[in-house]
Design an enzyme around this catalytic site. Structure first.
Site, PDB file in Angstrom:
ATOM      1  N   ARG A  70     -20.933  48.674 115.616  1.00  0.00           N
ATOM      2  CA  ARG A  70     -21.765  49.606 116.369  1.00  0.00           C
ATOM      3  C   ARG A  70     -22.861  48.850 117.104  1.00  0.00           C
ATOM      4  O   ARG A  70     -23.312  47.799 116.667  1.00  0.00           O
ATOM      5  CB  ARG A  70     -22.397  50.642 115.425  1.00  0.00           C
ATOM      6  CG  ARG A  70     -21.398  51.710 114.957  1.00  0.00           C
ATOM      7  CD  ARG A  70     -22.048  52.752 114.065  1.00  0.00           C
ATOM      8  NE  ARG A  70     -22.426  52.193 112.787  1.00  0.00           N
ATOM      9  CZ  ARG A  70     -23.635  51.800 112.438  1.00  0.00           C
ATOM     10  NH1 ARG A  70     -24.653  51.929 113.269  1.00  0.00           N
ATOM     11  NH2 ARG A  70     -23.862  51.278 111.253  1.00  0.00           N
ATOM     12  N   TYR A 198     -14.768  50.045 119.612  1.00  0.00           N
ATOM     13  CA  TYR A 198     -15.038  49.989 118.168  1.00  0.00           C
ATOM     14  C   TYR A 198     -15.247  51.391 117.580  1.00  0.00           C
ATOM     15  O   TYR A 198     -15.937  52.231 118.170  1.00  0.00           O
ATOM     16  CB  TYR A 198     -16.265  49.112 117.878  1.00  0.00           C
ATOM     17  CG  TYR A 198     -16.622  49.166 116.421  1.00  0.00           C
ATOM     18  CD1 TYR A 198     -15.834  48.500 115.481  1.00  0.00           C
ATOM     19  CD2 TYR A 198     -17.676  49.951 115.955  1.00  0.00           C
ATOM     20  CE1 TYR A 198     -16.103  48.596 114.131  1.00  0.00           C
ATOM     21  CE2 TYR A 198     -17.954  50.049 114.601  1.00  0.00           C
ATOM     22  CZ  TYR A 198     -17.163  49.370 113.689  1.00  0.00           C
ATOM     23  OH  TYR A 198     -17.426  49.481 112.350  1.00  0.00           O
ATOM     24  N   LYS A 207     -19.415  59.205 114.135  1.00  0.00           N
ATOM     25  CA  LYS A 207     -20.868  59.063 114.133  1.00  0.00           C
ATOM     26  C   LYS A 207     -21.518  59.898 115.239  1.00  0.00           C
ATOM     27  O   LYS A 207     -22.575  60.484 115.044  1.00  0.00           O
ATOM     28  CB  LYS A 207     -21.257  57.593 114.305  1.00  0.00           C
ATOM     29  CG  LYS A 207     -20.624  56.652 113.293  1.00  0.00           C
ATOM     30  CD  LYS A 207     -21.003  56.988 111.891  1.00  0.00           C
ATOM     31  CE  LYS A 207     -20.514  55.915 110.921  1.00  0.00           C
ATOM     32  NZ  LYS A 207     -20.910  56.208 109.551  1.00  0.00           N
ATOM     33  N   HIS A 227     -25.107  61.099 106.204  1.00  0.00           N
ATOM     34  CA  HIS A 227     -24.291  59.889 106.061  1.00  0.00           C
ATOM     35  C   HIS A 227     -23.980  59.692 104.575  1.00  0.00           C
ATOM     36  O   HIS A 227     -24.510  58.784 103.938  1.00  0.00           O
ATOM     37  CB  HIS A 227     -25.083  58.706 106.629  1.00  0.00           C
ATOM     38  CG  HIS A 227     -24.293  57.446 106.790  1.00  0.00           C
ATOM     39  ND1 HIS A 227     -24.878  56.200 106.822  1.00  0.00           N
ATOM     40  CD2 HIS A 227     -22.968  57.238 106.971  1.00  0.00           C
ATOM     41  CE1 HIS A 227     -23.949  55.275 106.992  1.00  0.00           C
ATOM     42  NE2 HIS A 227     -22.782  55.869 107.074  1.00  0.00           N
ATOM     43  N   SER A 249     -24.524  51.730 106.090  1.00  0.00           N
ATOM     44  CA  SER A 249     -23.190  51.185 106.370  1.00  0.00           C
ATOM     45  C   SER A 249     -22.967  49.889 105.595  1.00  0.00           C
ATOM     46  O   SER A 249     -23.839  49.030 105.550  1.00  0.00           O
ATOM     47  CB  SER A 249     -23.046  50.911 107.865  1.00  0.00           C
ATOM     48  OG  SER A 249     -23.281  52.105 108.568  1.00  0.00           O
ATOM     49  N   CYS A 251     -22.677  49.466 102.371  1.00  0.00           N
ATOM     50  CA  CYS A 251     -23.462  49.373 101.141  1.00  0.00           C
ATOM     51  C   CYS A 251     -22.817  50.134  99.983  1.00  0.00           C
ATOM     52  O   CYS A 251     -23.491  50.501  99.023  1.00  0.00           O
ATOM     53  CB  CYS A 251     -24.882  49.859 101.377  1.00  0.00           C
ATOM     54  SG  CYS A 251     -25.797  48.766 102.480  1.00  0.00           S
ATOM     55  N   GLY A 252     -21.512  50.422 100.077  1.00  0.00           N
ATOM     56  CA  GLY A 252     -20.813  50.887  98.889  1.00  0.00           C
ATOM     57  C   GLY A 252     -20.379  52.344  98.833  1.00  0.00           C
ATOM     58  O   GLY A 252     -19.964  52.807  97.775  1.00  0.00           O
ATOM     59  N   ASP A 276     -17.888  59.028 103.856  1.00  0.00           N
ATOM     60  CA  ASP A 276     -18.861  58.579 104.869  1.00  0.00           C
ATOM     61  C   ASP A 276     -19.787  59.679 105.384  1.00  0.00           C
ATOM     62  O   ASP A 276     -20.943  59.394 105.682  1.00  0.00           O
ATOM     63  CB  ASP A 276     -18.109  57.949 106.052  1.00  0.00           C
ATOM     64  CG  ASP A 276     -19.007  57.128 106.970  1.00  0.00           C
ATOM     65  OD1 ASP A 276     -19.823  56.349 106.454  1.00  0.00           O
ATOM     66  OD2 ASP A 276     -18.899  57.275 108.199  1.00  0.00           O
ATOM     67  N   ARG A 365     -11.813  46.493 109.519  1.00  0.00           N
ATOM     68  CA  ARG A 365     -11.712  47.861 108.997  1.00  0.00           C
ATOM     69  C   ARG A 365     -10.263  48.282 108.763  1.00  0.00           C
ATOM     70  O   ARG A 365      -9.345  47.783 109.423  1.00  0.00           O
ATOM     71  CB  ARG A 365     -12.334  48.832 110.013  1.00  0.00           C
ATOM     72  CG  ARG A 365     -13.838  48.642 110.237  1.00  0.00           C
ATOM     73  CD  ARG A 365     -14.628  49.428 109.226  1.00  0.00           C
ATOM     74  NE  ARG A 365     -16.050  49.094 109.225  1.00  0.00           N
ATOM     75  CZ  ARG A 365     -16.969  49.845 108.609  1.00  0.00           C
ATOM     76  NH1 ARG A 365     -16.637  50.945 107.990  1.00  0.00           N
ATOM     77  NH2 ARG A 365     -18.230  49.474 108.595  1.00  0.00           N
ATOM     78  N   PHE A 489     -19.228  48.321  91.064  1.00  0.00           N
ATOM     79  CA  PHE A 489     -17.879  48.889  91.197  1.00  0.00           C
ATOM     80  C   PHE A 489     -17.594  49.893  90.070  1.00  0.00           C
ATOM     81  O   PHE A 489     -18.359  50.829  89.897  1.00  0.00           O
ATOM     82  CB  PHE A 489     -16.839  47.770  91.297  1.00  0.00           C
ATOM     83  CG  PHE A 489     -17.103  46.870  92.488  1.00  0.00           C
ATOM     84  CD1 PHE A 489     -16.811  47.308  93.779  1.00  0.00           C
ATOM     85  CD2 PHE A 489     -17.688  45.612  92.336  1.00  0.00           C
ATOM     86  CE1 PHE A 489     -17.079  46.509  94.892  1.00  0.00           C
ATOM     87  CE2 PHE A 489     -17.957  44.807  93.444  1.00  0.00           C
ATOM     88  CZ  PHE A 489     -17.647  45.260  94.719  1.00  0.00           C
TER      89      PHE A 489
HETATM   90  P1  GDP Z   1     -19.574  51.626 102.943  1.00  0.00           P
HETATM   91  O1  GDP Z   1     -19.519  50.994 104.281  1.00  0.00           O
HETATM   92  O2  GDP Z   1     -20.937  52.184 102.618  1.00  0.00           O
HETATM   93  O3  GDP Z   1     -18.475  52.599 102.727  1.00  0.00           O
HETATM   94  O4  GDP Z   1     -19.405  50.428 101.881  1.00  0.00           O
HETATM   95  P2  GDP Z   1     -18.083  49.888 101.133  1.00  0.00           P
HETATM   96  O5  GDP Z   1     -17.763  50.722  99.938  1.00  0.00           O
HETATM   97  O6  GDP Z   1     -17.000  49.668 102.110  1.00  0.00           O
HETATM   98  O7  GDP Z   1     -18.626  48.495 100.602  1.00  0.00           O
HETATM   99  C1  GDP Z   1     -19.181  47.537 101.483  1.00  0.00           C
HETATM  100  C2  GDP Z   1     -19.187  46.183 100.816  1.00  0.00           C
HETATM  101  O8  GDP Z   1     -19.996  46.236  99.635  1.00  0.00           O
HETATM  102  C3  GDP Z   1     -17.795  45.727 100.370  1.00  0.00           C
HETATM  103  O9  GDP Z   1     -17.658  44.342 100.634  1.00  0.00           O
HETATM  104  C4  GDP Z   1     -17.780  46.014  98.894  1.00  0.00           C
HETATM  105  O10 GDP Z   1     -16.931  45.149  98.181  1.00  0.00           O
HETATM  106  C5  GDP Z   1     -19.251  45.829  98.487  1.00  0.00           C
HETATM  107  N1  GDP Z   1     -19.615  46.692  97.355  1.00  0.00           N
HETATM  108  C6  GDP Z   1     -19.348  48.016  97.205  1.00  0.00           C
HETATM  109  N2  GDP Z   1     -19.783  48.488  96.005  1.00  0.00           N
HETATM  110  C7  GDP Z   1     -20.348  47.423  95.370  1.00  0.00           C
HETATM  111  C8  GDP Z   1     -20.988  47.254  94.085  1.00  0.00           C
HETATM  112  O11 GDP Z   1     -21.118  48.176  93.267  1.00  0.00           O
HETATM  113  N3  GDP Z   1     -21.467  46.000  93.803  1.00  0.00           N
HETATM  114  C9  GDP Z   1     -21.342  44.955  94.679  1.00  0.00           C
HETATM  115  N4  GDP Z   1     -21.833  43.774  94.321  1.00  0.00           N
HETATM  116  N5  GDP Z   1     -20.731  45.080  95.897  1.00  0.00           N
HETATM  117  C10 GDP Z   1     -20.254  46.290  96.236  1.00  0.00           C
HETATM  118  P1  PGA Z   2     -19.456  52.747 106.894  1.00  0.00           P
HETATM  119  O1  PGA Z   2     -19.043  53.462 108.271  1.00  0.00           O
HETATM  120  O2  PGA Z   2     -20.672  53.534 106.500  1.00  0.00           O
HETATM  121  O3  PGA Z   2     -18.247  52.930 106.045  1.00  0.00           O
HETATM  122  O4  PGA Z   2     -19.800  51.303 107.103  1.00  0.00           O
HETATM  123  C1  PGA Z   2     -19.039  52.922 109.508  1.00  0.00           C
HETATM  124  C2  PGA Z   2     -20.408  52.686 110.072  1.00  0.00           C
HETATM  125  O5  PGA Z   2     -21.396  53.223 109.524  1.00  0.00           O
HETATM  126  O6  PGA Z   2     -20.467  51.981 111.076  1.00  0.00           O
HETATM  127 MN    MN Z   3     -20.905  55.049 107.902  1.00  0.00          MN
HETATM  128 MN    MN Z   4     -17.140  53.250 104.191  1.00  0.00          MN
END
Ligand code: GDP
Ligand code: PGA
Ligand code: MN
Ligand code: MN
Length: 581
Positions: A70, A198, A207, A227, A249, A251-252, A276, A365, A489
């Site tokens: 983004r 993207y 978004k 979000h 984004s 962050c899990g 999301d 992605r 996790f």
């Molecule tokens: P989203 O973009 O908020 O959906 O985040 P994701 O679930 O795709 O996670 C983003 C990154 O953070 C990935 O590389 C994950 O492996 C990592 N991650 C997610 N949950 C955890 C956790 O509980 N601990 C750690 N250390 N890393 C995490």
């Molecule tokens: P994410 O979604 O929260 O899974 O990273 C895409 C974004 O926010 O750009």
């Molecule tokens: Mn997002």
């Molecule tokens: Mn995600």
């Protein structure tokens, strides 16, 4: 196909006259249409097939190397007055934005096909759902919209029945970062996006519509567009509690939404509703009810493996579009921390060399339909959504924020959400790893002034009989060597268990100036082998650090001037006073 909706028919003709496509295709959302576009893209090389034996119906798209995330600095909210959007957004007067975008769109689809993509955000029969139409010259966008939304004939039928829809105009243009803008016009429910393919910039249902435009509508209509992931946590007794959680984004969110319980919790179950975005409405029953406007996942690939996220790992073995991952010699997708195979070709399509950096782009992605997830909740399709027991805010903080704490009230919970700050990630262009303020994880997505947004959040104490409890988590505390202190996790389930126990009043906690923290026995860490000193540091606060944090946060709040709700200011003062004594 064409339409009975005159407004839509007129808009399509106007756009066609302006952009001059070679051909217009109305998308019906059928599987055969999806396959046809895939075949075309395989033919012209914008897509390649992955190994059909290990990854049936999986495809790889390599984007322009300068178009991988983004672009917040090129994203604008365009309204009649700048104070409506606040310093949290880039603002441009409507007329200036239109002039800029019209110059870019003039003739931009010459020689290309223009796709008309009707979509519905949310279950097709839900009163909470909203429709839109995206016009795009990108086949990649069309196939992604097919997986991410309820797209095609059913959405068009709903538009014809109810009338209103969000107009999204998109062209990849020349993919030139100098000619790239994402413009939103919330007062006329329209979006114009030029120069990027993207996901977050180009799949306009996500978004742009479901967060920026929807948050504006939600403020006017009395609901929230957030979000947030939505999950159901089922206890061994078969009781299910629904939780919504907002993290910035990368962050899990996707990982938490698909969590697989650790061995000690094998009789527990997590059901995914969304990963999301959540639309939250006060229900007739006085509870906050959540639907997921999306129908698929656009997830971060790196870090996904059989141990961290078995559900996601299995889900992306078939029927998945990969963007910007690497490949093994036998055509399997590969990424950092996949824990199997070796990369042969990198995300730019070159022979892999470790000296060139990661093999897969850090923001590579997967796109996959939600129904491919074995933990997909049957209630994800429920027209009236699910009742939310707890709201969790969180961020990526190396230090400061404890593993989990609970807000003392709804008003304090709004302050906790507003105080979210997190280290930046590869999901947006710019520097990675710098702490920035990201209230409610909505900094890039709130379509209006944060001060008004917090006021709107505060108003829910009057809109609901049964308010969700509010929490804050941080999975990302590190030691000096950069190791994570918390296993994260699957073991995050232990924190969810504590949260639900708190909601039910089943466990005591320690009251601190920032909220309620788990006491040493309250949260189950059996068999984790965490060093007691590390555990203590995860569930306690460092008052001096927090005083500093609250001072900085206070300056941030003050930057919103008179618009800042008095109740929020009062909450901030309460926390400061508690930290001072
Ligand atoms: P989203 O973009 O908020 O959906 O985040 P994701 O679930 O795709 O996670 C983003 C990154 O953070 C990935 O590389 C994950 O492996 C990592 N991650 C997610 N949950 C955890 C956790 O509980 N601990 C750690 N250390 N890393 C995490
Ligand atoms: P994410 O979604 O929260 O899974 O990273 C895409 C974004 O926010 O750009
Ligand atoms: Mn997002
Ligand atoms: Mn995600």
């Amino acid at each position: 196909m064409t339409t009975k909706n005159q407004e839509l028919a007129n808009w399509v003709s106007t756009v066609a006259a302006q952009t001059q496509p070679q051909e217009i295709v109305w998308c019906d959302g059928s599987d055969s249409e999806y396959q046809h576009i895939i075949d075309m893209m395989l033919e012209d090389g914008t897509l390649s097939s992955l190994n059909p034996e290990t990854h049936p119906n999986c495809y790889l798209h390599l984007s322009d190397p300068q178009d991988v995330a983004r672009v917040e600095h090129l994203t604008y909210i365009c309204t009649d007055a700048p104070d409506t959007v606040g310093d949290n957004n880039n603002w441009m007067p409507i007329a200036d934005a239109k002039a800029k975008m019209n110059a870019l769109f003039d003739g931009c689809m010459q020689g290309r096909t223009m796709y008309v993509v009707p979509y519905c955000m949310g279950p097709i029969d839900s009163p909470y759902s909203r429709c839109g139409v995206e016009i795009t010259d990108s086949p990649y966008v069309v196939i992604n919209m097919k997986l991410m939304t309820r797209m095609g004939a059913a959405a068009l039928a709903r538009i014809e029945q109810e009338g209103g829809f969000v107009k999204g105009l998109h062209s990849i243009g020349e993919l030139d970062p100098e000619r790239r803008f994402i413009m939103h016009f919330p007062q006329e429910l329209s979006i114009m996006s030029y120069g990027s393919g993207y996901g977050g910039n180009a799949l306009l249902g996500k978004k742009c519509h479901a967060l920026r435009i929807a948050s504006w509508q939600a403020k006017d209509e009395g609901w929230l567009a957030e979000h947030m992931l939505i999950l159901g946590l089922e206890s061994p007794a078969g009781e299910i509690h629904y939780i919504a959680a907002a993290f910035p984004s990368a962050c899990g969110k996707t990982n938490l939404a698909m969590l697989i319980p650790p061995e000690e919790y094998k009789d527990w179950k997590i059901w995914t509703l969304g990963d999301d975005i959540a639309w939250l409405h006060p229900g007739d029953d006085g509870q906050l009810r959540a639907i997921n406007p999306e129908a698929g996942y656009f997830g971060v690939v790196p870090g996904t493996n059989a141990k961290t996220n078995r559900n996601a790992f299995d889900m992306i073995q078939r029927n998945t579009i990969f963007t910007n991952v690497a490949q093994t010699a036998d055509g399997q997708p590969w990424w950092e921390d996949k824990k199997e195979g070796v990369p042969s070709i990198d995300w730019k399509g070159d022979a892999y060399q470790s000296s060139n950096g990661p093999a897969a782009h850090p923001n590579s992605r997967f796109t996959v339909a939600a129904t491919e997830n074995r933990a997909y909740s049957s209630l994800a399709e429920a027209p009236d959504g699910v009742p939310i027991s707890a709201i969790i805010f969180g961020g990526r903080r190396r230090e400061l924020a404890p593993l989990v704490y609970q807000a003392k009230s709804w008003e304090h919970g709004v302050l906790v959400g507003a105080s979210v700050a997190s280290e930046t990630t590869a999901a947006a262009t710019g520097k990675v790893g710098v702490v920035r303020r990201d209230p409610m994880a909505m900094k890039p997505f709130c379509g209006y002034n944060f001060a008004d947004y917090w006021g709107h959040w505060l108003s829910f104490s009057e809109r609901l009989d049964k308010l969700p409890k509010v929490f804050h988590v941080n999975w990302f505390r590190q030691n000096e060597d950069g190791d994570f202190l918390w296993p994260g996790f699957g073991d995050n389930l232990r924190v969810l268990e504590w949260i639900i126990k708190r909601c039910k009043g089943e466990v005591d906690a320690d009251e601190t100036p920032i909220g309620y923290l788990p006491n040493a026995e309250g949260l189950n860490i059996d068999d984790l082998g965490i060093d007691p000193a590390v555990w203590q540091s995860l569930i306690s606060i460092e008052p001096e650090q927090w005083r500093q944090e609250m001072d900085e946060f206070g300056e941030y709040l003050a930057s919103f001037g008179d618009r800042l709700p008095a109740k929020l200011k009062a909450q901030h003062e309460l926390v400061k006073a508690a930290l001072a004594s």
